[in-house]
Design a protein around this motif. Structure first.
Motif, mmCIF file in Angstrom:
data_model
loop_
_atom_site.group_PDB
_atom_site.id
_atom_site.type_symbol
_atom_site.label_atom_id
_atom_site.label_comp_id
_atom_site.label_asym_id
_atom_site.label_seq_id
_atom_site.Cartn_x
_atom_site.Cartn_y
_atom_site.Cartn_z
ATOM 1 N N VAL A 29 126.673 -12.463 109.027
ATOM 2 C CA VAL A 29 126.938 -11.435 108.026
ATOM 3 C C VAL A 29 127.656 -10.266 108.686
ATOM 4 C CG1 VAL A 29 124.995 -12.044 106.540
ATOM 5 C CG2 VAL A 29 124.664 -10.400 108.358
ATOM 6 N N THR A 30 128.478 -9.605 107.910
ATOM 7 C CA THR A 30 129.192 -8.427 108.389
ATOM 8 C C THR A 30 128.524 -7.203 107.794
ATOM 9 O OG1 THR A 30 131.254 -9.657 108.553
ATOM 10 C CG2 THR A 30 131.423 -7.252 108.444
ATOM 11 N N LYS A 31 128.170 -6.259 108.688
ATOM 12 C CA LYS A 31 127.499 -5.047 108.248
ATOM 13 C C LYS A 31 128.248 -3.822 108.769
ATOM 14 C CE LYS A 31 122.872 -7.037 108.129
ATOM 15 N NZ LYS A 31 121.498 -6.901 108.609
ATOM 16 N N PRO A 32 128.216 -2.725 107.991
ATOM 17 C CA PRO A 32 128.823 -1.489 108.482
ATOM 18 C C PRO A 32 128.051 -0.958 109.686
ATOM 19 C CG PRO A 32 127.867 -1.169 106.288
ATOM 20 C CD PRO A 32 127.657 -2.592 106.663
ATOM 21 N N PHE A 33 128.774 -0.381 110.611
ATOM 22 C CA PHE A 33 128.175 0.188 111.825
ATOM 23 C C PHE A 33 128.591 1.646 111.912
ATOM 24 C CE2 PHE A 33 128.224 0.902 116.510
ATOM 25 C CZ PHE A 33 126.870 0.706 116.728
ATOM 26 N N THR A 70 123.263 2.603 112.621
ATOM 27 C CA THR A 70 122.745 1.871 111.463
ATOM 28 C C THR A 70 122.189 0.504 111.829
ATOM 29 O OG1 THR A 70 124.990 1.089 111.019
ATOM 30 C CG2 THR A 70 124.212 3.011 109.767
ATOM 31 N N ILE A 71 122.820 -0.243 112.687
ATOM 32 C CA ILE A 71 122.380 -1.599 113.011
ATOM 33 C C ILE A 71 121.454 -1.632 114.220
ATOM 34 C CG2 ILE A 71 123.165 -3.899 113.744
ATOM 35 C CD1 ILE A 71 125.709 -3.401 112.131
ATOM 36 N N GLY A 140 133.273 -7.626 116.107
ATOM 37 C CA GLY A 140 133.357 -6.405 115.323
ATOM 38 C C GLY A 140 134.369 -5.442 115.875
ATOM 39 N N SER A 142 135.181 -0.972 115.827
ATOM 40 C CA SER A 142 134.830 0.375 115.384
ATOM 41 C C SER A 142 135.769 1.385 116.018
ATOM 42 C CB SER A 142 133.367 0.713 115.723
ATOM 43 O OG SER A 142 133.135 0.602 117.100
ATOM 44 N N TYR A 183 132.333 -1.928 111.883
ATOM 45 C CA TYR A 183 131.544 -3.045 111.353
ATOM 46 C C TYR A 183 131.184 -3.989 112.497
ATOM 47 C CZ TYR A 183 135.733 -5.839 111.870
ATOM 48 O OH TYR A 183 136.815 -6.479 112.406
ATOM 49 N N THR A 185 129.821 -8.162 112.904
ATOM 50 C CA THR A 185 129.462 -9.445 112.297
ATOM 51 C C THR A 185 128.561 -10.180 113.284
ATOM 52 O OG1 THR A 185 131.567 -9.532 111.130
ATOM 53 C CG2 THR A 185 130.357 -11.603 111.354
ATOM 54 N N TYR A 186 127.381 -10.559 112.813
ATOM 55 C CA TYR A 186 126.441 -11.294 113.678
ATOM 56 C C TYR A 186 125.534 -12.169 112.857
ATOM 57 C CZ TYR A 186 123.064 -7.654 112.434
ATOM 58 O OH TYR A 186 122.241 -6.788 111.742
#
Length: 186
Positions: A29-33, A70-71, A140, A142, A183, A185-186
Motif C-alpha cells: 500500500v502507498t501511504k502519505p509520509f 506519520t508512518i 517511495g 519525499s 509517500y 509504498t510498503y
C-alpha cells in the motif's frame, strides 16, 4: 467415516488459514509520509567516496536527527553524505540515510540536497530504497526543506535522540529544523 470427515475438515481449515494469510499480506500500500525533524550536521573531514557529480573538495557530513512522522512515529535517523560548494552561496550534498521508526524497523533512503549559505534554507529529495521489517521492500519519494537555526542544540521534541557524537570536527556543528512531505509504498 468420522476420521475421514475430520481429516477433510482439517485440510479445509488449513487451506482457509493459508488463503487468509496470503490475502492479509496482500499487495503493498502507498501511504502519505509527513514529518517534522530537528538535528545537527557534523563536518568530519574530506569525503572518502564522493558522488562523481559533486565538485572537487567535498566534505564528509554526518547528520543526526529526530522527529515525528506519520508512518514511523517518533523516529531517529543518521545520514552520511558528501557536501561541496557549487558557488559562494550554494552547497550541494549527496548520500544515504537510515531512518529508524519507533518500532525499530528501518528505512534506507538515498538523499540529494541543496543549502543556500546566505539564507540558511535547505531542500532535499529523498528516495526510499528498501529497509528492514515491514519496510523490507519499501519504495517511495519525499521532499524536505527547512532552515539552519542556531549554533546551540535546542531540544525541539520531547523524547531522547541519539547521544551526541563528537568526532574530530572541521567546524562547530550546525543545527537545523525541517519538514518532509512525500509517500512510502510498503
Amino acid at each position: 467415516m468420522k476420521r475421514q470427515f475430520a481429516i477433510t475438515l482439517l485440510m479445509l481449515l488449513s487451506s482457509a488459514m493459508f488463503l487468509v494469510g496470503v490475502c492479509v499480506a496482500g499487495d503493498p500500500v502507498t501511504k502519505p509520509f509527513k514529518a517534522k525533524w530537528s538535528g545537527a550536521d557534523y563536518f568530519v573531514g574530506p569525503c572518502v567516496d564522493p558522488d562523481p557529480n559533486l565538485p572537487a573538495g567535498a566534505l564528509q557530513v554526518l547528520n543526526i536527527g529526530k522527529g515525528v512522522a506519520t508512518i514511523t512515529g517518533e523516529s531517529e535517523f543518521v545520514s552520511v553524505s558528501c557536501s561541496a560548494f557549487t558557488s559562494a552561496t550554494t552547497a550541494v550534498n549527496s548520500g544515504w540515510m537510515i531512518l529508524t521508526a519507533a518500532d525499530g524497523d528501518k528505512l534506507h533512503i538515498r538523499i540529494e540536497g541543496t543549502l543556500n549559505l546566505a539564507t540558511g534554507e535547505w531542500t532535499e529529495e529523498e528516495t526510499v530504497v528498501g529497509g528492514t521489517g515491514r519496510f523490507k521492500n519499501a519504495t517511495g519519494y519525499s521532499e524536505s526543506g527547512g532552515n539552519i537555526i542556531t549554533p546551540t542544540a535546542p531540544d525541539l521534541f520531547p523524547f531522547d535522540a541519539n547521544p551526541a557524537i563528537k568526532p574530530g570536527l572541521l567546524a562547530e556543528p550546525t543545527y537545523w529544523v525541517g519538514k518532509t512531505d512525500g509517500y512510502i509504498t510498503y
